[in-house]
Design a protein around this motif. Structure first.
Motif, mmCIF file in Angstrom:
data_model
loop_
_atom_site.group_PDB
_atom_site.id
_atom_site.type_symbol
_atom_site.label_atom_id
_atom_site.label_comp_id
_atom_site.label_asym_id
_atom_site.label_seq_id
_atom_site.Cartn_x
_atom_site.Cartn_y
_atom_site.Cartn_z
ATOM 1 N N PRO A 124 25.472 63.324 70.905
ATOM 2 C CA PRO A 124 25.086 64.551 70.853
ATOM 3 C C PRO A 124 25.662 65.408 69.687
ATOM 4 C CG PRO A 124 25.721 63.799 73.259
ATOM 5 C CD PRO A 124 26.069 63.036 72.297
ATOM 6 N N PRO A 125 24.820 66.281 69.167
ATOM 7 C CA PRO A 125 25.227 66.989 67.907
ATOM 8 C C PRO A 125 26.570 67.735 68.154
ATOM 9 C CG PRO A 125 23.134 67.193 67.910
ATOM 10 C CD PRO A 125 23.521 66.466 69.206
ATOM 11 N N ALA A 126 26.683 68.315 69.288
ATOM 12 C CA ALA A 126 27.951 69.169 69.588
ATOM 13 C C ALA A 126 29.230 68.337 69.729
ATOM 14 C CB ALA A 126 27.631 69.989 70.944
ATOM 15 N N VAL A 127 28.829 67.232 70.378
ATOM 16 C CA VAL A 127 30.210 66.173 70.510
ATOM 17 C C VAL A 127 30.473 65.942 69.173
ATOM 18 C CG1 VAL A 127 30.677 63.888 71.427
ATOM 19 C CG2 VAL A 127 29.390 65.586 72.874
ATOM 20 N N ALA A 128 29.514 65.195 68.335
ATOM 21 C CA ALA A 128 29.984 64.729 67.022
ATOM 22 C C ALA A 128 30.575 65.938 66.127
ATOM 23 C CB ALA A 128 28.739 64.431 66.225
ATOM 24 N N SER A 129 30.204 66.977 66.159
ATOM 25 C CA SER A 129 30.625 68.256 65.554
ATOM 26 C C SER A 129 32.232 68.426 66.076
ATOM 27 C CB SER A 129 29.798 69.438 65.633
ATOM 28 O OG SER A 129 30.467 70.378 64.902
ATOM 29 N N ALA A 130 32.396 68.648 67.248
ATOM 30 C CA ALA A 130 33.780 68.814 67.914
ATOM 31 C C ALA A 130 34.711 67.792 67.369
ATOM 32 C CB ALA A 130 33.559 68.931 69.597
ATOM 33 N N ARG A 131 34.375 66.542 67.395
ATOM 34 C CA ARG A 131 35.121 65.403 67.102
ATOM 35 C C ARG A 131 35.300 65.333 65.491
ATOM 36 N NH1 ARG A 131 35.617 62.885 72.218
ATOM 37 N NH2 ARG A 131 36.847 61.622 71.594
ATOM 38 N N GLY A 132 34.588 65.748 64.883
ATOM 39 C CA GLY A 132 34.590 65.603 63.254
ATOM 40 C C GLY A 132 33.925 64.390 62.875
ATOM 41 N N ILE A 133 32.962 63.838 63.613
ATOM 42 C CA ILE A 133 32.215 62.634 63.253
ATOM 43 C C ILE A 133 30.959 63.112 62.479
ATOM 44 C CG2 ILE A 133 30.944 60.548 64.218
ATOM 45 C CD1 ILE A 133 32.844 60.677 66.646
ATOM 46 N N VAL A 134 30.583 62.334 61.357
ATOM 47 C CA VAL A 134 29.378 62.713 60.508
ATOM 48 C C VAL A 134 28.424 61.697 60.891
ATOM 49 C CG1 VAL A 134 28.784 62.835 58.156
ATOM 50 C CG2 VAL A 134 30.868 63.565 58.762
ATOM 51 N N VAL A 135 27.368 62.149 60.959
ATOM 52 C CA VAL A 135 26.151 61.024 61.489
ATOM 53 C C VAL A 135 25.088 60.837 60.331
ATOM 54 C CG1 VAL A 135 24.421 60.789 63.167
ATOM 55 C CG2 VAL A 135 26.420 61.726 63.915
ATOM 56 N N ALA A 136 24.969 59.804 59.932
ATOM 57 C CA ALA A 136 24.141 59.510 58.797
ATOM 58 C C ALA A 136 22.661 58.948 59.374
ATOM 59 C CB ALA A 136 24.759 58.270 57.949
ATOM 60 N N PRO A 137 21.536 59.529 58.974
ATOM 61 C CA PRO A 137 20.300 59.304 59.854
ATOM 62 C C PRO A 137 19.687 58.202 59.369
ATOM 63 C CG PRO A 137 20.075 60.911 57.987
ATOM 64 C CD PRO A 137 21.578 60.706 58.065
ATOM 65 N N LEU A 138 19.010 57.343 60.522
ATOM 66 C CA LEU A 138 18.310 56.144 59.952
ATOM 67 C C LEU A 138 16.901 56.784 59.514
ATOM 68 C CD1 LEU A 138 19.357 53.649 62.679
ATOM 69 C CD2 LEU A 138 20.123 53.720 60.587
ATOM 70 N N HIS A 139 16.028 55.898 59.186
ATOM 71 C CA HIS A 139 14.705 56.271 58.583
ATOM 72 C C HIS A 139 13.758 55.798 59.754
ATOM 73 C CE1 HIS A 139 16.078 57.249 54.359
ATOM 74 N NE2 HIS A 139 16.964 57.638 55.135
ATOM 75 N N VAL A 140 12.538 56.573 60.019
ATOM 76 C CA VAL A 140 11.487 56.333 60.653
ATOM 77 C C VAL A 140 10.294 56.254 59.906
ATOM 78 C CG1 VAL A 140 10.038 56.640 62.725
ATOM 79 C CG2 VAL A 140 12.354 56.987 62.791
ATOM 80 N N VAL A 141 9.465 55.288 59.811
ATOM 81 C CA VAL A 141 8.238 55.098 59.012
ATOM 82 C C VAL A 141 7.204 55.087 60.029
ATOM 83 C CG1 VAL A 141 7.017 53.957 57.193
ATOM 84 C CG2 VAL A 141 9.549 53.850 57.412
ATOM 85 N N ILE A 142 6.232 56.221 60.000
ATOM 86 C CA ILE A 142 5.008 56.405 60.723
ATOM 87 C C ILE A 142 3.683 56.326 59.838
ATOM 88 C CG2 ILE A 142 3.982 57.645 62.556
ATOM 89 C CD1 ILE A 142 6.537 58.883 63.374
ATOM 90 N N GLY A 143 3.134 55.314 59.796
ATOM 91 C CA GLY A 143 1.780 55.432 58.880
ATOM 92 C C GLY A 143 2.624 55.166 57.535
ATOM 93 N N ASP A 144 2.438 55.624 56.475
ATOM 94 C CA ASP A 144 2.806 55.826 55.196
ATOM 95 C C ASP A 144 3.670 56.696 54.843
ATOM 96 O OD1 ASP A 144 1.132 57.981 54.876
ATOM 97 O OD2 ASP A 144 -0.076 57.108 53.286
#
Length: 285
Positions: free
Chosen positions: A16-36
């Motif tokens: 959860p964003p609030a948990v990551a922020s509180a613990r100082g964890i940076v989240v790198a996004p994966l990518h989703v491809v829908i159609g093109d």
């Protein structure tokens, strides 16, 4: 003053964003491809529900890892912000190229980057990242934090149910023969992560039996006096809540906090399909 170490994970970890922020964890996004159209997870159009709708509509849906260049930029930014080292905890290299991207980016990073292949998927990756953050908060070095993440990932277990193996087959996450077997027998497959791979664990006849069996497997999975549990789903909130309530009762006296229920990340949703239900259990320190 000791080193400033930052934990990086990816969006498959379902933190959860609030948990990551509180613990100082940076989240790198994966990518989703829908159609093109390729989008970073978290952008408009990439919610798990939208991915599920695209799958149901038989649209072309796939995923891709963060590029080495994007992770290089992230590591440089963290260095500019005062980080001395990074512990990068990512989903299994057997199902994603994210670990490889992180390793490539680490070679040119201006600070030390320790890449941890969790050999896990979903909330289990999140538990490993949180273990690293806990270690750092206690004054551990980057190396010690990476070891803590690896240890917790190895001790964590996950089992999941899918309505069909077709989406896993399409994405190359499970063999065609296994997918065909499941379809031919009209059974409900229960899967697990073993050695970083998605593998068939057993088959049951009905979705109701699958739910009951997930409870049993979760209870047997981790031999520890105290545990933490996450239930993940895709378009199956009612069953997820039922599973969480049953696990809360069954883990009475051993459960730390409450059973967290969350929708699986968009990138994972693309491979498991609507109806997926999973449970992840980890020992609590």
């Amino acid at each position: 003053m000791g080193q400033r170490v930052v934990v990086v994970t990816d969006s498959s970890a379902m933190l959860p964003p609030a948990v990551a922020s509180a613990r100082g964890i940076v989240v790198a996004p994966l990518h989703v491809v829908i159609g093109d159209e390729e989008l970073e997870e978290g952008q408009p159009g990439t919610s798990p529900d939208q991915v599920a709708a695209a799958l149901i509509a038989k649209a072309s849906v796939s995923t891709s890892r963060p590029s080495p260049a994007s992770l290089s930029a992230l590591y440089r930014r963290l260095a500019d912000e005062g980080a001395d080292a990074v512990v990068a905890v990512h989903l299994s290299s057997e199902v994603s190229g994210t670990v490889e991207s992180a390793q490539m980016a680490a070679r040119d990073a201006p600070i030390a980057v320790l890449v941890v292949d969790s050999r896990a998927v979903g909330p289990c990756v999140g538990f490993a990242a949180l273990a690293a953050a806990d270690a750092i908060a206690e004054g551990a070095s980057a190396f010690e934090a990476a070891e803590r993440a690896e240890t917790r990932a190895a001790a964590t277990a996950s089992y999941f149910y899918v309505d069909t193996l077709e989406y896993l087959r399409r994405g190359g996450r499970i063999g065609a023969a296994a997918a065909l077997l499941g379809s031919a027998l009209a059974v409900k497959p229960l899967l697990t992560i073993d050695g970083g791979h998605v593998v068939a664990h057993e088959r049951v006849r009905t979705s109701g039996r699958a739910l009951a069996r997930l409870e049993e497997l979760a209870m047997e999975a981790v031999d520890a006096p105290r545990v933490e549990v996450v239930v993940a789903h895709l378009r199956s909130r009612e069953r997820a809540d039922e599973l969480a309530a049953n696990l809360t009762d069954r883990f009475a006296g051993r459960l730390v906090g409450s059973v967290r229920v969350g929708e699986v990340s968009a990138a994972l949703a693309a491979h498991v399909g609507p109806g997926m239900l999973a449970v992840c259990v980890t020992p609590s320190r």
